[in-house]
Design a protein around this motif. Structure first.
Motif, PDB file in Angstrom:
ATOM      1  N   GLN A  56     -18.549 -18.833   5.692  1.00 54.99           N
ATOM      2  CA  GLN A  56     -18.374 -19.671   6.881  1.00 54.99           C
ATOM      3  C   GLN A  56     -17.516 -20.906   6.594  1.00 54.99           C
ATOM      4  N   HIS A  57     -17.699 -21.511   5.397  1.00 52.67           N
ATOM      5  CA  HIS A  57     -17.079 -22.810   5.127  1.00 52.67           C
ATOM      6  C   HIS A  57     -16.075 -22.796   3.981  1.00 52.67           C
ATOM      7  N   GLY A  58     -15.896 -21.667   3.326  1.00 50.11           N
ATOM      8  CA  GLY A  58     -14.973 -21.626   2.210  1.00 50.11           C
ATOM      9  C   GLY A  58     -15.619 -22.092   0.920  1.00 50.11           C
ATOM     10  N   PRO A  59     -14.837 -22.214  -0.156  1.00 47.52           N
ATOM     11  CA  PRO A  59     -15.394 -22.531  -1.488  1.00 47.52           C
ATOM     12  C   PRO A  59     -15.830 -23.989  -1.598  1.00 47.52           C
ATOM     13  N   PHE A  60     -17.046 -24.263  -1.157  1.00 42.63           N
ATOM     14  CA  PHE A  60     -17.646 -25.598  -1.221  1.00 42.63           C
ATOM     15  C   PHE A  60     -18.419 -25.694  -2.533  1.00 42.63           C
ATOM     16  N   LEU A  61     -18.114 -26.720  -3.352  1.00 42.76           N
ATOM     17  CA  LEU A  61     -18.625 -26.771  -4.730  1.00 42.76           C
ATOM     18  C   LEU A  61     -20.150 -26.735  -4.839  1.00 42.76           C
ATOM     19  N   PRO A  62     -20.910 -27.526  -4.068  1.00 41.18           N
ATOM     20  CA  PRO A  62     -22.374 -27.436  -4.199  1.00 41.18           C
ATOM     21  C   PRO A  62     -22.927 -26.057  -3.859  1.00 41.18           C
ATOM     22  N   LEU A  63     -22.326 -25.370  -2.882  1.00 49.82           N
ATOM     23  CA  LEU A  63     -22.759 -24.004  -2.575  1.00 49.82           C
ATOM     24  C   LEU A  63     -22.523 -23.082  -3.759  1.00 49.82           C
ATOM     25  N   LEU A  64     -21.357 -23.215  -4.396  1.00 53.33           N
ATOM     26  CA  LEU A  64     -21.040 -22.375  -5.553  1.00 53.33           C
ATOM     27  C   LEU A  64     -21.980 -22.668  -6.717  1.00 53.33           C
ATOM     28  N   SER A 122     -12.040 -23.927 -10.879  1.00 51.04           N
ATOM     29  CA  SER A 122     -10.615 -23.842 -10.556  1.00 51.04           C
ATOM     30  C   SER A 122     -10.221 -24.901  -9.531  1.00 51.04           C
ATOM     31  N   LEU A 123     -11.194 -25.348  -8.735  1.00 51.93           N
ATOM     32  CA  LEU A 123     -10.950 -26.396  -7.742  1.00 51.93           C
ATOM     33  C   LEU A 123     -11.152 -27.791  -8.340  1.00 51.93           C
ATOM     34  N   ASP A 124     -12.115 -27.921  -9.247  1.00 51.77           N
ATOM     35  CA  ASP A 124     -12.382 -29.200  -9.910  1.00 51.77           C
ATOM     36  C   ASP A 124     -12.793 -28.913 -11.342  1.00 51.77           C
ATOM     37  N   PRO A 125     -11.835 -28.887 -12.277  1.00 53.24           N
ATOM     38  CA  PRO A 125     -12.132 -28.491 -13.667  1.00 53.24           C
ATOM     39  C   PRO A 125     -13.079 -29.445 -14.385  1.00 53.24           C
ATOM     40  N   ASN A 126     -13.286 -30.643 -13.855  1.00 50.84           N
ATOM     41  CA  ASN A 126     -14.106 -31.631 -14.557  1.00 50.84           C
ATOM     42  C   ASN A 126     -15.413 -31.948 -13.839  1.00 50.84           C
ATOM     43  N   ASP A 127     -15.819 -31.091 -12.913  1.00 50.71           N
ATOM     44  CA  ASP A 127     -17.081 -31.339 -12.218  1.00 50.71           C
ATOM     45  C   ASP A 127     -18.247 -31.150 -13.201  1.00 50.71           C
ATOM     46  N   PRO A 128     -19.022 -32.197 -13.492  1.00 52.61           N
ATOM     47  CA  PRO A 128     -20.064 -32.080 -14.526  1.00 52.61           C
ATOM     48  C   PRO A 128     -21.172 -31.100 -14.164  1.00 52.61           C
ATOM     49  N   ASP A 129     -21.528 -30.996 -12.880  1.00 50.42           N
ATOM     50  CA  ASP A 129     -22.584 -30.067 -12.484  1.00 50.42           C
ATOM     51  C   ASP A 129     -22.158 -28.623 -12.699  1.00 50.42           C
ATOM     52  N   LEU A 130     -20.905 -28.329 -12.368  1.00 49.68           N
ATOM     53  CA  LEU A 130     -20.403 -26.966 -12.593  1.00 49.68           C
ATOM     54  C   LEU A 130     -20.293 -26.668 -14.086  1.00 49.68           C
ATOM     55  N   LEU A 131     -19.860 -27.652 -14.863  1.00 52.89           N
ATOM     56  CA  LEU A 131     -19.766 -27.451 -16.316  1.00 52.89           C
ATOM     57  C   LEU A 131     -21.139 -27.189 -16.926  1.00 52.89           C
TER      58      LEU A 131
END
Length: 289
Positions: free
Chosen positions: A68-76, A101-110
């Motif tokens: 619905q909203h596309g690649p939103f980081l918290p959802l991923l 790929s959208l934010d290479p330095n996001d600490p939560d994703l890392l």
């Protein structure tokens, strides 16, 4: 969006933040129309379902939100956590790599990627990802917990204990931090502290069978009848055996055969005690748990 609808979404986020995911779901059930399609509705519903271990449902909701909203980081991020909990590691990695790929330095994703690597047995890669996350958010309380988990995977018990103490200082009531602290205390030979932390973690999350089992084992290790066996808990049992044999034969070679005989008999009695006492004590404690 109307004020009552906005208030309902904010209340759902509040219930999630203070650890009541079931109440967050109750709030979200009252949404309809466009409000039910708000990105926060997907995010909060997916996070609540994940917190309740309803990961299959969470994955479905979060993927609907992404569609619905596309690649939103918290959802991923939460999607990856739910996929990891289900053992679907390649899919979890793909979700995290999409976010990175959208934010290479996001600490939560890392950190999320590091946990996936730990689940896959890639502790060194996980360590590199945690340190990269730490460079972006050095004060994050999640960093210390992640470092403790990596240290455990690498067999660095003292490092794990140090990082777990820091994680616990950030939030003394967090059951995950208490579980890490209790485990590290047990590994470094502090059975009493280990039992207190693991028992507290199990009491905070009584539905977790792994925590309950860990608390039972810690209670066993902390029992006074187990104190003679502390060398086996603190050191490698093989090294304890080798040390005993060296002492016995060293006394014989030194011409102290009576002392060697006493040491051998004492060691034999100690071995019998170590084989008999733990299972009998475990059976008695489990009956009264």
């Amino acid at each position: 969006m109307s004020e009552p609808t906005e208030a309902r979404l904010q209340m759902a986020g509040h219930w999630l933040q203070i650890g009541h995911p079931e109440r967050a779901l109750d709030e979200l059930q009252g949404l309809w129309g466009d409000a039910a399609l708000d990105y926060r509705a997907y995010l909060f519903r997916g996070a609540a379902l994940h917190a309740l271990d309803r990961n299959v449902d969470a994955i479905e909701v979060l993927r609907d939100g992404l569609a619905q909203h596309g690649p939103f980081l918290p959802l991923l991020q939460i999607l990856a956590a739910a996929l990891r909990a289900e053992g679907r590691l390649p899919e979890a990695e793909a979700a995290l790599l999409q976010g990175l790929s959208l934010d290479p330095n996001d600490p939560d994703l890392l950190l999320g990627y590091a946990m996936v690597c730990l689940s896959a047995g890639q502790a060194e890669k996980a360590n590199a990802l945690v340190e990269r996350a730490a460079s972006q958010a050095p004060e994050s309380p999640q960093i210390s917990a992640a470092r403790a988990q990596v240290a455990f995977a690498l067999g660095k018990d003292r490092d794990m204990h140090r990082h777990s103490e820091k994680a616990l200082s950030h939030d003394p009531d967090d059951p995950n931090a208490r579980a890490l602290h209790g485990t590290s205390a047990m590994l470094t030979g502090d059975a009493s502290t280990g039992y207190r932390s693991l028992a507290s973690a199990a009491a905070s999350d009584p539905g977790d069978p792994d925590l309950r089992a860990a608390a039972r084992e810690a209670r066993l290790a902390n029992h006074p009848l187990m104190r003679p066996l502390r060398p086996f808990q603190r050191f490698n049992p093989l090294m304890v055996w080798i040390g005993a044999v060296v002492v016995i034969y060293g006394l014989r070679l030194a011409g102290l055969r009576p002392l060697a005989l006493v040491a051998a008999v004492a060691w034999f009695g100690f071995c019998i005690y170590s084989w008999v006492a733990p299972p009998l004590l475990r059976r008695w404690l489990n009956r009264n748990w």
